[in-house]
Design a protein around this motif. Structure first.
Motif, PDB file in Angstrom:
ATOM      1  N   LYS A 190       0.638  -1.263   0.001  1.00  0.00           N
ATOM      2  CA  LYS A 190       0.057  -0.067  -0.020  1.00  0.00           C
ATOM      3  C   LYS A 190       0.685   1.281  -0.102  1.00  0.00           C
ATOM      4  CE  LYS A 190      -3.659   1.961   2.524  1.00  0.00           C
ATOM      5  NZ  LYS A 190      -4.433   2.251   3.882  1.00  0.00           N
ATOM      6  N   ILE A 192       0.959   5.693  -0.269  1.00  0.00           N
ATOM      7  CA  ILE A 192       0.278   6.765   0.031  1.00  0.00           C
ATOM      8  C   ILE A 192       1.219   7.921  -0.760  1.00  0.00           C
ATOM      9  CG2 ILE A 192      -0.805   8.304   2.012  1.00  0.00           C
ATOM     10  CD1 ILE A 192      -1.829   5.431   1.462  1.00  0.00           C
ATOM     11  N   THR A 194       1.168  12.158  -1.422  1.00  0.00           N
ATOM     12  CA  THR A 194       0.588  13.338  -1.246  1.00  0.00           C
ATOM     13  C   THR A 194       1.229  14.289  -2.604  1.00  0.00           C
ATOM     14  OG1 THR A 194       2.351  14.533   0.113  1.00  0.00           O
ATOM     15  CG2 THR A 194       0.583  13.130   1.238  1.00  0.00           C
ATOM     16  N   ALA A 221       2.532   8.592  -8.212  1.00  0.00           N
ATOM     17  CA  ALA A 221       1.343   7.682  -8.033  1.00  0.00           C
ATOM     18  C   ALA A 221       1.272   6.970  -9.266  1.00  0.00           C
ATOM     19  CB  ALA A 221       0.262   8.629  -7.714  1.00  0.00           C
ATOM     20  N   ASP A 230      -1.026  -0.856  -4.406  1.00  0.00           N
ATOM     21  CA  ASP A 230      -2.368   0.044  -4.438  1.00  0.00           C
ATOM     22  C   ASP A 230      -2.080   1.313  -3.847  1.00  0.00           C
ATOM     23  OD1 ASP A 230      -3.810  -2.364  -4.858  1.00  0.00           O
ATOM     24  OD2 ASP A 230      -3.597  -3.249  -2.802  1.00  0.00           O
ATOM     25  N   ASN A 232      -2.833   5.307  -3.078  1.00  0.00           N
ATOM     26  CA  ASN A 232      -4.008   6.223  -2.497  1.00  0.00           C
ATOM     27  C   ASN A 232      -3.167   7.626  -2.750  1.00  0.00           C
ATOM     28  OD1 ASN A 232      -5.750   4.089  -1.977  1.00  0.00           O
ATOM     29  ND2 ASN A 232      -5.747   4.695   0.236  1.00  0.00           N
ATOM     30  N   ILE A 234      -3.402  11.477  -2.237  1.00  0.00           N
ATOM     31  CA  ILE A 234      -3.931  12.534  -1.638  1.00  0.00           C
ATOM     32  C   ILE A 234      -3.556  13.783  -2.211  1.00  0.00           C
ATOM     33  CG2 ILE A 234      -4.472  13.553   0.640  1.00  0.00           C
ATOM     34  CD1 ILE A 234      -3.529  10.872   1.818  1.00  0.00           C
ATOM     35  N   VAL A 246      -5.107   4.558 -10.004  1.00  0.00           N
ATOM     36  CA  VAL A 246      -4.856   5.035  -8.760  1.00  0.00           C
ATOM     37  C   VAL A 246      -6.242   5.551  -8.094  1.00  0.00           C
ATOM     38  CG1 VAL A 246      -3.542   7.506  -7.970  1.00  0.00           C
ATOM     39  CG2 VAL A 246      -2.535   5.920  -9.369  1.00  0.00           C
ATOM     40  N   LYS A 247      -6.082   5.362  -6.588  1.00  0.00           N
ATOM     41  CA  LYS A 247      -7.453   6.075  -6.280  1.00  0.00           C
ATOM     42  C   LYS A 247      -7.162   7.470  -5.417  1.00  0.00           C
ATOM     43  CE  LYS A 247      -9.976   5.459  -1.973  1.00  0.00           C
ATOM     44  NZ  LYS A 247      -9.963   4.937  -0.528  1.00  0.00           N
ATOM     45  N   ILE A 249      -7.957  10.940  -3.517  1.00  0.00           N
ATOM     46  CA  ILE A 249      -8.508  11.730  -2.299  1.00  0.00           C
ATOM     47  C   ILE A 249      -8.157  13.037  -2.230  1.00  0.00           C
ATOM     48  CG2 ILE A 249      -8.738  11.617   0.237  1.00  0.00           C
ATOM     49  CD1 ILE A 249      -7.487   8.517  -0.267  1.00  0.00           C
ATOM     50  N   GLU A 264      -5.471   7.232   5.852  1.00  0.00           N
ATOM     51  CA  GLU A 264      -4.931   6.385   4.789  1.00  0.00           C
ATOM     52  C   GLU A 264      -3.526   5.611   5.054  1.00  0.00           C
ATOM     53  OE1 GLU A 264      -6.719   5.493   2.269  1.00  0.00           O
ATOM     54  OE2 GLU A 264      -8.135   7.222   2.614  1.00  0.00           O
ATOM     55  N   ALA A 268      -0.048   1.532   5.732  1.00  0.00           N
ATOM     56  CA  ALA A 268       0.549   1.646   4.573  1.00  0.00           C
ATOM     57  C   ALA A 268       2.051   1.177   4.503  1.00  0.00           C
ATOM     58  CB  ALA A 268       0.564   3.070   4.294  1.00  0.00           C
TER      59      ALA A 268
END
Ligand SMILES: Cc1cc2nc3c(=O)[nH]c(=O)nc-3n(C[C@H](O)[C@H](O)[C@H](O)COP(=O)(O)O)c2cc1C
Length: 407
Positions: A190, A192, A194, A221, A230, A232, A234, A246-247, A249, A264, A268
């Motif tokens: 996972k 993350i 930003t 990302a 996976d 996420n 942000i 890509v998810k 937020i 999130e 991670a």
């Protein structure tokens, strides 16, 4: 050197209205330095001509496997040459053939002989797309590892707005680029990321922000998804397309970013803090627009929270920060590395020409613990992102093996 440079791409084109988009896709591949061979179905030749692709610079175009030619094995040999097969647009018909092992013309024959990654960009009328057999075929191909991008919801040739539009060539290009990375590197991990600026409101119509375009974070990302993670993302307010797989937020302020990162980061593995979080926000939010009254005014600011420090036990296994400095770059980056207990920090200078803020290119230096440093010369942000991720994978693997030894 760009990841796409020197790659061999098979571009399949089947007979739909979106066939013209394949010309633009070919151009993007060629611009990135890839070699492209085009395989067209007979129906595709009714929408665009082989000459279109030849004139744009395709290495070769195949559309009639029974035509007289030098290489009698061409109907299957291209499959050995290609590193990826991208069919864009993919008609309901070609999808059905691939799902059922039918090889009755140049494209379906090559596709069946091809054992690498396949990417399909379906495009069709919404009624065709909603057809149960078409859906079953897509599901089946998905289940055996064939990749899909789209279709998108948008205006179709029939002028109605519905699902069935081929994804834009730029997006298909990006998904292809992702698929050329080694997906097993971060499978099951996972990540993350930003990205972008934060926007700190002063009153209903004014705010404090910075010039971050978000491109470096989006590239990270994008590449992390290519490595199989996976992801996420942000993101503060930016004008960028979300990378495939890509998810997203969306947040505005540093406080919103903080709570999204906290949430999130649970479980991670990797965190890339590429966002340009505002250091300060207005102490008071004025509910009504501040009127211009005097020649000058004062704005009282207070420091935003330190996102990394506030993560506590939710801090991912490996955390990478970014330092944007206009002077004493190395010293300040190393100071930040220590202060925030980062695994490494990516330093760059926004005042350098042709790289950084807003640009598609970057030139950065990585500083880590025990004197680790690595200079990444000017390259596209995606390629820089690939290198940064490769370095963090090394760290992640080291952590993993240390933990195994301890157990
Ligand atoms: C004007 C026109 C537009 C078409 N557009 C599409 C389309 O966007 N998607 C699709 O799946 N089929 C479309 N079709 C139907 C295909 O061309 C037809 O199913 C054909 O047999 C596909 O052959 P191929 O998959 O070998 O290229 C269209 C047909 C016509 C006449």
């Amino acid at each position: 050197m760009s990841l796409m440079n020197g790659k061999n791409i098979l571009l399949g084109v089947s007979g739909g209205v979106g066939a013209f988009k394949a010309c633009e896709l070919l151009r993007l591949f060629l611009k990135a330095g890839s070699g492209v061979r085009v395989i067209m179905t007979e129906s595709a030749t009714k929408f665009v001509t082989p000459l279109s692709f030849q004139s744009l610079g395709a290495e070769a175009v195949s559309y009639d496997m029974f035509a007289e030619k030098r290489d009698t094995l061409e109907h299957v040999s291209w499959a050995d040459w290609g590193e990826i097969l991208v069919i864009a647009p993919a008609t309901a018909n070609i999808i059905g053939k691939l799902a059922n092992g039918i090889a009755d013309e140049a494209l379906s024959t090559q596709a069946i002989a091809f054992d690498g990654n396949i990417l399909l960009a379906p495009a069709m009328n919404v009624k065709m797309y909603n057809n149960k057999t078409v859906r079953k075929n897509i599901e089946y191909l998905n289940s055996i590892g064939v990749n899909f991008i789209g279709p998108e919801t948008g205006q179709l040739a029939s002028m109605i707005t519905a699902a069935g539009r081929m994804s834009e060539p730029e997006l298909v290009f990006k998904r292809t680029r992702q698929l050329l990375l080694n997906r097993s590197s971060l499978r099951g991990k996972k990540v993350i990321v930003t990205a972008g600026p934060t926007v700190e409101p002063i009153d209903p119509v004014r705010s404090i922000s910075n010039y971050s375009s978000g491109k470096m974070g989006y590239a990270l990302a994008d590449a992390a998804a290519g490595f199989g993670a996976d992801v996420n993302l942000i993101s503060g307010p930016v004008h960028l397309d979300v990378p495939p797989s890509v998810k997203i937020i969306n947040v505005k302020t540093a406080e919103e970013m903080l709570s999204a990162v906290r949430k999130e980061c649970a479980g991670a593995d990797l965190l890339y803090m590429a966002a340009a979080v505002a250091d300060y926000r207005p102490s008071v939010f004025h509910r009504q627009k501040i009127k211009r009254e005097k020649d000058s005014m004062r704005l009282d600011l207070r420091a935003n929270p330190d996102i990394l420090k506030s993560l506590g036990r939710n801090r991912p296994k490996v955390a990478i920060g970014f330092a944007l400095e206009t002077e004493n770059i190395k010293a300040r980056a190393i100071e930040k590395l220590k202060e925030k207990n980062l695994d490494f920090i990516v330093a760059n200078n926004p005042t350098e020409k042709g790289v950084g803020f807003g640009s598609d290119f970057n030139k950065v230096a990585l500083y880590g613990k025990k004197g680790f440093n690595l200079i990444l010369e000017k390259a596209e942000k995606f390629d820089i992102a690939v290198k940064i991720i490769e370095e963090s994978i090394k760290l992640l693997n080291k952590r993993g093996s240390k933990r195994k030894k301890q157990n």
